[in-house]
Structures are given as structure tokens and as C-alpha cells.
Design an enzyme around this catalytic site. Structure first.
Site, PDB file in Angstrom:
ATOM      1  N   THR A 133      -2.478   9.518   1.812  1.00 55.13           N
ATOM      2  CA  THR A 133      -3.101   9.015   3.463  1.00 55.13           C
ATOM      3  C   THR A 133      -3.015  10.034   4.141  1.00 55.13           C
ATOM      4  O   THR A 133      -2.356  11.187   4.070  1.00 55.13           O
ATOM      5  CB  THR A 133      -2.042   7.943   3.729  1.00 55.13           C
ATOM      6  OG1 THR A 133      -2.372   6.651   3.093  1.00 55.13           O
ATOM      7  CG2 THR A 133      -2.151   7.646   5.378  1.00 55.13           C
ATOM      8  N   GLY A 155       2.840   6.180   2.166  1.00 57.38           N
ATOM      9  CA  GLY A 155       4.011   5.671   1.019  1.00 57.38           C
ATOM     10  C   GLY A 155       3.279   4.439   0.359  1.00 57.38           C
ATOM     11  O   GLY A 155       2.082   4.036   0.799  1.00 57.38           O
TER      12      GLY A 155
END
Ligand code: ASP
Length: 331
Positions: free
Chosen positions: A195, A247
Site C-alpha cells: 500500500t 498491513g
């Protein structure tokens, strides 16, 4: 001389946390990621140095990371189990607590700009799916053919992931340009995730946070992670701090990680680093989740914390040099 405790501006960026170790990354890959983080952070710093707002710095930095096929955001995003790229993003302004988010967009080149457009162009905070793309189009944001997001490396990661899960491998999207050449060959698959995110503090003392992702590889059923959820993957308040997460999104949603860190700073007066460490090293780890965060406070404190083997990261502030980290034992 800039005050090192209260720099005029500060910016921290991440490019994903996960299984990122010296054994797994070639020297060439490591150099490419360091270089990409540095280019992005310097671009954000240039906005802040020129007196630009934290929101502008966050958006400009994320544009660069979304365009870079190394990262699981925008071009280079992970694929769903059906072989599509469904992109999520959110952004929040710490001065006004105004926020915007999109989930599952498939044709908008810069999901972070769609998220930002939600703030001024709608009466809502979060838009999803085809409606979010239609809204972005109506706001004049650049639209691309979904094949623009395709990279060979992420496609192979999908095939491997689906084989592991015993799920059928979808047909390759039609009309994809083979981006196996050049930089995209250096993509490192950091587990199922990845990300990008940026937090910034501008010269007026306002903070902002933004996050953009392709989500987890082989996601199904319209799965949405923490990245577009205000309070989970992204949060910003001038009363506390700005936070962007990366995460295993399901855990970040359950803990409301970004808001939790803000709350510890705002209500318990924890230092930024102590708040980030408490939520990541203690709470997230205890729940069995992995990932990391970057944070900045209105007084210019910067922090990052992660419980994975690595996180691509960069920080820079007025009067402080650019610092890039990849592995746990980097600065
Ligand atoms: N948090 C993102 C998600 O769950 C992925 C990541 O950051 O690695 O969609």
C-alpha cells in the site's frame, strides 16, 4: 536555523510493509525501492517548502507512488481473485476533519484524487464501486482503461496465490500491455499486501493523511480493507496527529488503528512514537495482525512503527535530511 523539535514542515511516506528482508530483495530491487521512496518524498517536500498545504503535499506524493509500478497502488496494484484491479484510497484534513474515500474503483488513474474530490464535490465521505468511478469522471479526473493498472509481476503473484488457495485462475485481462519490461520487473511481492501512504504537516501547523492501495492479492467478493476507511487506515486531526497504515487490513479495521493512535496522542498525551508503538507492537501484535504505520503531529514530531520484517519508508522535514528505510534495522 529551523527548530528541530518544531520544524516548519514535515512529511513521512510509506510504500507498504511486509516480508521485506535482505534475503528476499536483490540489490537492484532495494535500490529501485529506495530511489522511488526518495523521489516521492522529495516531491512532497517541495510542495511544503513552497508553502503548500499538507493536503496538497499528501496528494502530490501519493500521485507519484500510484504511478510507480513498484507499489501496490494505482498502476502495479494487486489483482482480485477474478483478475481485476479494484483500488481503494482515502484522505483526511486534520484542520477541519473533512475526509473523503473511494473503494473498488477500476478506471480512475489516481484514486487519491478521487478520494479528495469526494470532500468538495459531494455531500458524502465514502463512495464505492462503479458510482465512485462515475463520480471521479464527473469531477474531470483522468480515466484509464483498466488494463493500465496491469503488471506482469502482480499477475504472477495472483496466479501463485490462487493456486495455493485451490481457486481457478481467471483469463488474463484482454488488451493488457506487457509491463514485464523495465521497472516493473523489479516488483517485490511483499506477501499478500502493500500500500502507499503519506502524512504531512505544513507551515501553518495543519496535518493531513492519505492512503492508496490495490488491497490484498486474490481478494474476493468485493473485499474492502482498512485503507479507505477513515479511522482504520487513515486519520488526521490537528488535535492529535495524522496517521496512514499498511498491513493486514482486517486487523487494522478491528482495532481502528489510525484513530486509536490519534486518540492516545490527543487524550492521553502520549508521544507520537509511544502511541504508534503501543498500537502496533502491543495491540496489533496481540491480535495476530501484521503491518505498520507512519505518523506526524502538529508540533512536527514524526514516527513510524511496524511489526513486519520491513516497511518501505521515508521521512523529511524542514532542517532535517531525507531518511529512507527498508529493513527493520535501518534508521
Ligand atoms: N492495508 C491494505 C489492505 O488491507 C493492504 C496493505 O496495506 O498491505 O487492503
Amino acid at each position: 536555523m529551523a527548530d528541530p523539535i518544531r520544524p516548519k514542515w514535515a512529511l513521512v511516506a510509506h510504500g507498504g510493509a511486509g516480508a521485506i528482508s535482505r534475503e528476499q530483495l536483490s540489490a537492484e530491487q532495494e535500490a529501485a525501492y529506495r530511489d522511488a521512496m526518495s523521489t516521492a518524498a522529495e516531491a512532497g517536500a517541495a510542495v511544503l517548502r513552497a508553502g503548500g498545504s499538507a493536503m496538497d503535499a499528501v496528494e502530490a506524493t501519493i500521485h507519484i507512488l500510484e504511478d510507480d509500478p513498484l507499489f501496490n497502488a494505482g498502476r502495479g496494484a494487486a489483482f482480485t481473485a477474478e483478475g481485476r484491479n479494484e483500488l481503494d484510497a482515502s484522505i483526511m484534513d486534520g484542520e477541519t476533519l473533512r475526509a473523503g474515500a473511494v473503494a473498488g474503483v477500476t478506471t480512475t488513474r489516481h484514486p487519491i484524487s478521487a478520494a479528495r474530490a469526494v470532500i468538495d464535490g459531494s455531500a458524502h465521505v465514502m463512495l464505492g464501486g462503479e458510482g465512485a468511478d462515475a463520480f471521479a469522471r464527473s469531477q474531470g479526473l483522468e480515466q484509464v482503461d483498466p488494463s493500465y493498472f496491469f503488471t506482469e509481476r502482480r499477475w504472477r503473484a495472483l496466479e501463485k496465490g490462487l493456486a495455493r488457495l485451490g481457486l481457478p485462475i481467471p483469463a488474463r485481462p484482454v488488451g493488457v500491455t506487457d509491463q514485464a519490461a523495465g521497472k516493473a520487473t523489479l516488483v517485490h511481492e511483499e506477501g499478500k499486501h502493500g500500500t502507499v501512504g503519506v502524512v504531512a504537516r505544513d507551515a501553518l501547523g495543519n496535518v493531513a493523511a492519505g492512503t492508496s492501495t490495490g488491497g490484498s492479492s486474490a481478494k474476493r467478493w468485493g473485499r474492502v480493507g482498512d485503507s479507505p476507511i477513515i479511522g482504520a487506515g487513515t486519520y488526521a486531526s490537528n488535535k492529535g496527529c495524522a496517521v496512514s497504515c499498511t498491513g493486514a487490513g482486517e486487523y487494522f479495521i478491528r482495532l481502528g488503528v489510525a484513530h486509536e493512535i490519534n486518540a492516545l496522542v490527543q487524550h492521553k498525551s502520549l508521544s507520537l512514537q509511544a502511541a504508534a508503538d503501543h498500537v502496533i507492537q502491543d495491540q496489533l501484535t496481540a491480535l495476530g495482525g501484521d503491518g505498520g504505520v507512519i505518523c506526524v503531529a502538529p508540533d512536527g514530531q514524526m514516527a513510524w512503527s511496524f511489526n513486519t520484517s520491513g516497511m518501505y519508508r521515508a521521512r523529511i522535514a524542514d532542517g532535517a535530511p531525507l531518511v529512507i528505510g527498508v529493513y527493520k534495522d535501518d534508521a
